[in-house]
Each structure stands twice: as structure tokens, then as C-alpha cells.
Design a protein around this motif. Sequence first.
Motif, PDB file in Angstrom:
ATOM      1  N   ALA A 106     -10.431 -59.986 -81.553  1.00  0.00           N
ATOM      2  CA  ALA A 106     -11.784 -59.880 -81.015  1.00  0.00           C
ATOM      3  C   ALA A 106     -12.229 -58.425 -80.918  1.00  0.00           C
ATOM      4  N   ARG A 107     -13.517 -58.236 -81.005  1.00  0.00           N
ATOM      5  CA  ARG A 107     -14.096 -56.899 -80.886  1.00  0.00           C
ATOM      6  C   ARG A 107     -13.663 -56.259 -79.568  1.00  0.00           C
ATOM      7  N   GLY A 108     -13.242 -55.015 -79.633  1.00  0.00           N
ATOM      8  CA  GLY A 108     -12.797 -54.296 -78.453  1.00  0.00           C
ATOM      9  C   GLY A 108     -11.300 -54.207 -78.306  1.00  0.00           C
ATOM     10  N   LEU A 109     -10.563 -55.067 -79.029  1.00  0.00           N
ATOM     11  CA  LEU A 109      -9.103 -55.065 -78.910  1.00  0.00           C
ATOM     12  C   LEU A 109      -8.418 -54.181 -79.944  1.00  0.00           C
ATOM     13  N   PRO A 136      -3.985 -53.704 -69.438  1.00  0.00           N
ATOM     14  CA  PRO A 136      -4.121 -52.339 -68.933  1.00  0.00           C
ATOM     15  C   PRO A 136      -4.434 -52.295 -67.437  1.00  0.00           C
ATOM     16  N   LYS A 137      -3.854 -51.311 -66.766  1.00  0.00           N
ATOM     17  CA  LYS A 137      -4.059 -51.177 -65.324  1.00  0.00           C
ATOM     18  C   LYS A 137      -5.499 -50.821 -65.003  1.00  0.00           C
ATOM     19  N   GLY A 138      -6.083 -49.930 -65.773  1.00  0.00           N
ATOM     20  CA  GLY A 138      -7.461 -49.555 -65.541  1.00  0.00           C
ATOM     21  C   GLY A 138      -7.596 -48.455 -64.504  1.00  0.00           C
ATOM     22  N   PHE A 166     -11.271 -54.132 -72.775  1.00  0.00           N
ATOM     23  CA  PHE A 166     -10.149 -55.026 -73.063  1.00  0.00           C
ATOM     24  C   PHE A 166     -10.443 -56.420 -72.521  1.00  0.00           C
ATOM     25  N   LEU A 167     -10.885 -56.514 -71.285  1.00  0.00           N
ATOM     26  CA  LEU A 167     -11.148 -57.820 -70.683  1.00  0.00           C
ATOM     27  C   LEU A 167     -12.203 -58.590 -71.471  1.00  0.00           C
TER      28      LEU A 167
END
Length: 305
Positions: A106-109, A136-138, A166-167
Motif C-alpha cells: 500500500a501507498r506509504g509503506l 513504528p513507535k512514532g 505507516f498507519l
Amino acid sequence: MLRIATANVNGIRAALRRGFGDWLAGRDCDAVALQEIRAQPAKIPDGAFGDFHVTLDAGNLPGRNGVAVLTRRPPAAVRTWAGSALLGDPSGPMREIPAPDRTPLARGLGPFASQGRYLEVDLADAPLTLACLYLPKGGLPAHLQRPERMREAPDGGARYARKMRFLDGFARYLTRTRRAAAREGRELLLMGDLNIAHQELDLAAWRRNQQTDGFLPEERAWLGAQLSPRTLVDVVRHLHPGENGPYSWWSWLGRSFAEDAGWRIDYHLATPRLARSAMRAVVDRDHAGTRLADHSPVVVDYDWG
């Protein structure tokens, strides 16, 4: 019955020094999902995974990330975002194998694809796909960053934005992979460190952490949107309704562990049929009086197979 565990080991070598090998040998699991291996293959001690077959995506960031799935039999299929994985058996060295994904990334990954954050295996002896995720912790958005309250230098919200990307991408990807498993007649079990406490019950000090990364309203809403009786079920919460915890992460600082002031951020998210078969869920807080890592293994018994 299938006994399946997930554990963020926060460095496999450190976990082995604290007794992870003995825990693994004695816990009688059928499969184990591991996050934060934090070692390239050549640095992993011989026999680290006991009598299990190991599938590993160590990623390309030495000393960071890395996911693995341990199974009693060699997996029927393996998929990673990077397109390859390492496969090892109890008596031999690990070898590289093709592990092409079956669903479009998916886009963003894309920026995360080679970081060792996601791995899927199909069990050979049950119609079940196990997915292992280290999310990711963020960080905090820029408007919430207060230098005097932060251990890390302010970054203008860069880590927060990275996690949000990511989400957003992973939500689309998770829907695709869940549907792909269903088309193949397989249940899906997503396990791992999601770095989000979903509800107030999942965080001991929730009142003073409402502006803390990992418990931000938008993070909690995202996790809630992935769950429903028709898509994915939070298995541990299903078995422990209305209960504080059981927590799976505690700070090394102070008395957080002794006072059970933790976070529940390590999950089993299962498709509904598999979730209904769950019989018991426990957190192995320590092993022989020693913490294996800052996280503890989350172990679920499924009446399955």
C-alpha cells in the motif's frame, strides 16, 4: 490445540542472556512471533531458536528492528515486503529464500519495506496465516512537543508524521491480506508490538498519558477501526473483558514493573472464527524471576487444528 505466542525480545542476544532460550524450550508453543531481533543473521548465536524452524526478516538497519516467526514445521509459504527472507531449521544454517508478497504494497509503506518490520508465514499443518508486525513507535505532533518533558530532542513532529503514514498504509494493506487469506481458506492472526494502547484499560496511568505517543486519540481510533466482529478481534481483550491489562510492557525505570504500572501494546488480532476458538490468554511477566525484556510474551491457547 495450538499454543501461539508473541514477544518483543528487544534484542535477541540480550534476551538469551536473560533466559529466553529456557523460556522457549519450556513453554511448549507451536509458533512464536518475535519482534526487535536487533541482530543481523551472522550475529545471532547458534541455537538461539531451539528446536524451531525460524523464518527471519532482519531488515537492513543493523541493531534495529527485525522480525521472526518460529514454527514446529517448515512453513508452507513465506511473504515479506522485501521479497526475500531467511529460513533456518534446528540443525542447519539459515538460507535466503524468495518471499514475494501476494498483495500490492500500500501507498506509504515503501520506505518501511526493507526495515524488517513485517513477515507472514502460512502454517504447513493448519489453515492459518501468521503475520508478525513491529509497528513504528512514532512520536508527538509538533504542537504537543515540550522539550522539558521529552527524552528525545524535538523533531517538529517528524516521527509522528512517519507513524501516521505507516498507519494509513497498513490499514489498507491489512484489509487486502486478510481478504487474500480468506480466499485461500485460511484464518489470519496478526501479532506483534503495535506501540498503541487501545483503551483506558490497556494503560495503568492513562489519565496522565493522554498526550503521550502510543495513547494519542488518533492512534487509538486507528486501532479501533481495524477491529470488529466481522474483521479482526482483539483476542486478549475478548478473553479478559473489563479487566485492567493484562499489561505486556513496563519501563525499566522505577517501580513500574513491581507495581504493574504497564501498557498493553502487544497483541493477537485474529479473524473471528479463530478468535472464537481462543481458550486462554496469559502474559508471562517473567521467567524464573527474571524479565526477558521490557516486554513480556503474550501466550494464547487456541482450540484449533
